[in-house]
Design a protein around this motif. Structure first.
Motif, PDB file in Angstrom:
ATOM      1  N   SER A  28       0.869  -1.176   0.000  1.00  0.00           N
ATOM      2  CA  SER A  28       0.000   0.000   0.000  1.00  0.00           C
ATOM      3  C   SER A  28       0.901   1.220   0.000  1.00  0.00           C
ATOM      4  CB  SER A  28      -0.914   0.015   1.229  1.00  0.00           C
ATOM      5  OG  SER A  28      -1.803   1.129   1.183  1.00  0.00           O
ATOM      6  N   HIS A  29       0.642   2.119  -0.951  1.00  0.00           N
ATOM      7  CA  HIS A  29       1.430   3.341  -1.063  1.00  0.00           C
ATOM      8  C   HIS A  29       0.523   4.524  -0.759  1.00  0.00           C
ATOM      9  CE1 HIS A  29       4.568   6.062  -2.328  1.00  0.00           C
ATOM     10  NE2 HIS A  29       3.687   6.680  -3.087  1.00  0.00           N
ATOM     11  N   LEU A  30       0.889   5.311   0.249  1.00  0.00           N
ATOM     12  CA  LEU A  30       0.130   6.492   0.640  1.00  0.00           C
ATOM     13  C   LEU A  30       0.738   7.723  -0.021  1.00  0.00           C
ATOM     14  CD1 LEU A  30      -0.131   5.660   4.434  1.00  0.00           C
ATOM     15  CD2 LEU A  30      -1.993   5.515   2.761  1.00  0.00           C
ATOM     16  N   LEU A  31      -0.108   8.488  -0.666  1.00  0.00           N
ATOM     17  CA  LEU A  31       0.294   9.759  -1.272  1.00  0.00           C
ATOM     18  C   LEU A  31      -0.546  10.833  -0.599  1.00  0.00           C
ATOM     19  CD1 LEU A  31       1.892  11.320  -3.404  1.00  0.00           C
ATOM     20  CD2 LEU A  31       0.041  10.828  -5.015  1.00  0.00           C
ATOM     21  N   VAL A  32       0.107  11.679   0.213  1.00  0.00           N
ATOM     22  CA  VAL A  32      -0.631  12.647   1.019  1.00  0.00           C
ATOM     23  C   VAL A  32      -0.132  14.059   0.770  1.00  0.00           C
ATOM     24  CG1 VAL A  32       0.863  12.284   3.052  1.00  0.00           C
ATOM     25  CG2 VAL A  32      -1.402  13.256   3.353  1.00  0.00           C
ATOM     26  N   SER A  33      -1.092  14.956   0.674  1.00  0.00           N
ATOM     27  CA  SER A  33      -0.815  16.383   0.555  1.00  0.00           C
ATOM     28  C   SER A  33      -1.755  17.089   1.526  1.00  0.00           C
ATOM     29  CB  SER A  33      -1.097  16.847  -0.881  1.00  0.00           C
ATOM     30  OG  SER A  33      -0.945  18.240  -0.988  1.00  0.00           O
TER      31      SER A  33
ATOM     32  N   ILE B 142       4.262  24.848  10.046  1.00  0.00           N
ATOM     33  CA  ILE B 142       5.241  23.774  10.152  1.00  0.00           C
ATOM     34  C   ILE B 142       6.064  23.691   8.869  1.00  0.00           C
ATOM     35  CG2 ILE B 142       3.866  22.418  11.778  1.00  0.00           C
ATOM     36  CD1 ILE B 142       3.159  20.505   9.516  1.00  0.00           C
ATOM     37  N   THR B 143       7.230  23.112   8.999  1.00  0.00           N
ATOM     38  CA  THR B 143       8.111  22.939   7.843  1.00  0.00           C
ATOM     39  C   THR B 143       7.770  21.628   7.126  1.00  0.00           C
ATOM     40  OG1 THR B 143       9.791  21.695   9.043  1.00  0.00           O
ATOM     41  CG2 THR B 143       9.981  24.117   9.085  1.00  0.00           C
ATOM     42  N   GLU B 144       8.315  21.479   5.942  1.00  0.00           N
ATOM     43  CA  GLU B 144       8.132  20.244   5.184  1.00  0.00           C
ATOM     44  C   GLU B 144       8.675  19.042   5.967  1.00  0.00           C
ATOM     45  OE1 GLU B 144       6.551  18.315   1.953  1.00  0.00           O
ATOM     46  OE2 GLU B 144       6.718  20.497   1.912  1.00  0.00           O
ATOM     47  N   ALA B 145       9.838  19.214   6.584  1.00  0.00           N
ATOM     48  CA  ALA B 145      10.437  18.118   7.362  1.00  0.00           C
ATOM     49  C   ALA B 145       9.562  17.752   8.553  1.00  0.00           C
ATOM     50  CB  ALA B 145      11.835  18.502   7.825  1.00  0.00           C
ATOM     51  N   GLU B 146       9.013  18.732   9.232  1.00  0.00           N
ATOM     52  CA  GLU B 146       8.109  18.451  10.355  1.00  0.00           C
ATOM     53  C   GLU B 146       6.863  17.714   9.869  1.00  0.00           C
ATOM     54  OE1 GLU B 146       8.885  22.108  13.464  1.00  0.00           O
ATOM     55  OE2 GLU B 146       7.832  22.558  11.592  1.00  0.00           O
ATOM     56  N   PHE B 147       6.326  18.155   8.739  1.00  0.00           N
ATOM     57  CA  PHE B 147       5.144  17.508   8.200  1.00  0.00           C
ATOM     58  C   PHE B 147       5.436  16.044   7.855  1.00  0.00           C
ATOM     59  CE2 PHE B 147       2.432  16.298   4.557  1.00  0.00           C
ATOM     60  CZ  PHE B 147       1.228  16.253   5.238  1.00  0.00           C
ATOM     61  N   GLU B 148       6.564  15.799   7.241  1.00  0.00           N
ATOM     62  CA  GLU B 148       6.939  14.428   6.900  1.00  0.00           C
ATOM     63  C   GLU B 148       7.042  13.560   8.150  1.00  0.00           C
ATOM     64  OE1 GLU B 148      10.403  14.591   4.383  1.00  0.00           O
ATOM     65  OE2 GLU B 148       9.300  15.642   2.794  1.00  0.00           O
TER      66      GLU B 148
ATOM     67  N   LEU C  59      -2.320  -3.894   8.482  1.00  0.00           N
ATOM     68  CA  LEU C  59      -1.617  -4.265   7.250  1.00  0.00           C
ATOM     69  C   LEU C  59      -0.131  -4.522   7.495  1.00  0.00           C
ATOM     70  CD1 LEU C  59      -3.226  -1.697   4.774  1.00  0.00           C
ATOM     71  CD2 LEU C  59      -3.771  -4.128   5.043  1.00  0.00           C
ATOM     72  N   ALA C  60       0.237  -4.841   8.702  1.00  0.00           N
ATOM     73  CA  ALA C  60       1.648  -5.002   9.075  1.00  0.00           C
ATOM     74  C   ALA C  60       2.379  -6.046   8.238  1.00  0.00           C
ATOM     75  CB  ALA C  60       1.767  -5.343  10.560  1.00  0.00           C
ATOM     76  N   GLY C  61       1.670  -6.948   7.592  1.00  0.00           N
ATOM     77  CA  GLY C  61       2.314  -7.994   6.811  1.00  0.00           C
ATOM     78  C   GLY C  61       2.730  -7.580   5.407  1.00  0.00           C
ATOM     79  N   ILE C  62       2.445  -6.319   5.026  1.00  0.00           N
ATOM     80  CA  ILE C  62       2.830  -5.841   3.693  1.00  0.00           C
ATOM     81  C   ILE C  62       3.627  -4.545   3.823  1.00  0.00           C
ATOM     82  CG2 ILE C  62       0.841  -6.898   2.544  1.00  0.00           C
ATOM     83  CD1 ILE C  62      -0.344  -3.989   2.369  1.00  0.00           C
ATOM     84  N   PRO C  63       4.443  -4.221   2.813  1.00  0.00           N
ATOM     85  CA  PRO C  63       5.141  -2.939   2.841  1.00  0.00           C
ATOM     86  C   PRO C  63       4.154  -1.780   2.688  1.00  0.00           C
ATOM     87  CG  PRO C  63       6.112  -4.417   1.195  1.00  0.00           C
ATOM     88  CD  PRO C  63       4.842  -5.051   1.681  1.00  0.00           C
ATOM     89  N   ILE C  64       4.339  -0.756   3.495  1.00  0.00           N
ATOM     90  CA  ILE C  64       3.555   0.488   3.389  1.00  0.00           C
ATOM     91  C   ILE C  64       4.559   1.602   3.150  1.00  0.00           C
ATOM     92  CG2 ILE C  64       2.005   2.104   4.509  1.00  0.00           C
ATOM     93  CD1 ILE C  64       0.977  -0.287   6.188  1.00  0.00           C
ATOM     94  N   THR C  65       4.417   2.267   2.018  1.00  0.00           N
ATOM     95  CA  THR C  65       5.294   3.381   1.685  1.00  0.00           C
ATOM     96  C   THR C  65       4.494   4.666   1.682  1.00  0.00           C
ATOM     97  OG1 THR C  65       4.930   2.940  -0.668  1.00  0.00           O
ATOM     98  CG2 THR C  65       6.880   1.932   0.340  1.00  0.00           C
ATOM     99  N   ILE C  66       5.198   5.807   1.727  1.00  0.00           N
ATOM    100  CA  ILE C  66       4.503   7.082   1.809  1.00  0.00           C
ATOM    101  C   ILE C  66       5.277   8.177   1.085  1.00  0.00           C
ATOM    102  CG2 ILE C  66       5.572   7.693   4.022  1.00  0.00           C
ATOM    103  CD1 ILE C  66       2.847   8.974   4.809  1.00  0.00           C
ATOM    104  N   GLU C  67       4.547   9.059   0.451  1.00  0.00           N
ATOM    105  CA  GLU C  67       5.046  10.324  -0.064  1.00  0.00           C
ATOM    106  C   GLU C  67       4.174  11.400   0.560  1.00  0.00           C
ATOM    107  OE1 GLU C  67       5.780  10.615  -4.439  1.00  0.00           O
ATOM    108  OE2 GLU C  67       5.059   8.536  -4.418  1.00  0.00           O
ATOM    109  N   ALA C  68       4.781  12.341   1.261  1.00  0.00           N
ATOM    110  CA  ALA C  68       4.026  13.368   1.958  1.00  0.00           C
ATOM    111  C   ALA C  68       4.585  14.740   1.622  1.00  0.00           C
ATOM    112  CB  ALA C  68       4.083  13.133   3.466  1.00  0.00           C
ATOM    113  N   GLU C  69       3.655  15.695   1.341  1.00  0.00           N
ATOM    114  CA  GLU C  69       4.088  17.060   1.045  1.00  0.00           C
ATOM    115  C   GLU C  69       3.055  18.057   1.516  1.00  0.00           C
ATOM    116  OE1 GLU C  69       4.591  17.422  -3.191  1.00  0.00           O
ATOM    117  OE2 GLU C  69       2.439  17.640  -3.515  1.00  0.00           O
TER     118      GLU C  69
END
Length: 141
Positions: free
Chosen positions: A96-101, A107-113, A129-139
């Motif tokens: 599962s890949h999370l794409l969040v805006s 707050i700064t970008e680093a704090e938000f991440e 969902l601990a049995g699968i990879p979860i990735t994220i892109e946050a901005e």
């Protein structure tokens, strides 16, 4: 207080040519058609379990992020999250890949991440969902 939510699927036929309907019993908010072609071939106008899982993951994550930010004194103006759940026939759900805006003042970008990573790790659906990879892109928007 524990709350149990229910959904019911009625399926007719075999896997390849059959179809079903998922009813959101607790909310009565939707009755969604499902079939194998939607799952394996991406046929539109019909849902599949991974899309429903993505809906649950994106909603849960957004709620967790809103709470985490507000608890730290940075209530968000808005959060938009897409959860892309990948299914491989013969293997199952493989990620599962999370794409969040989000619009968050002060707050700064680093704090938000960092807030987003915390919400990803602690939202109940991510934990389920601990049995699968979860990735994220946050901005920040």
């Amino acid at each position: 207080m524990a709350l149990t939510s229910e959904a019911t699927t009625v399926w007719s036929g075999d896997l390849a040519s059959g179809s079903g309907t998922v009813n959101l019993d607790s909310s009565h908010a939707a009755a969604l058609p499902v079939n194998w072609k939607a799952r394996a071939e991406g046929v539109s106008n019909t849902s599949n379990p991974e899309e429903l899982l993505g809906a649950a993951h994106s909603a849960c994550f957004s709620m967790a992020l809103a709470k985490t930010l507000a608890d730290a004194g940075h209530a968000p103006e808005n959060i938009q999250t897409t959860a892309a759940v990948t299914f491989s026939a013969g293997t199952g759900v493989i990620g599962s890949h999370l794409l969040v805006s989000a619009k968050v003042a002060g707050i700064t970008e680093a704090e938000f991440e960092a807030f987003a990573e915390d919400a990803k790790a602690n939202c109940p659906i991510s934990k389920a969902l601990a049995g699968i990879p979860i990735t994220i892109e946050a901005e920040l928007a």
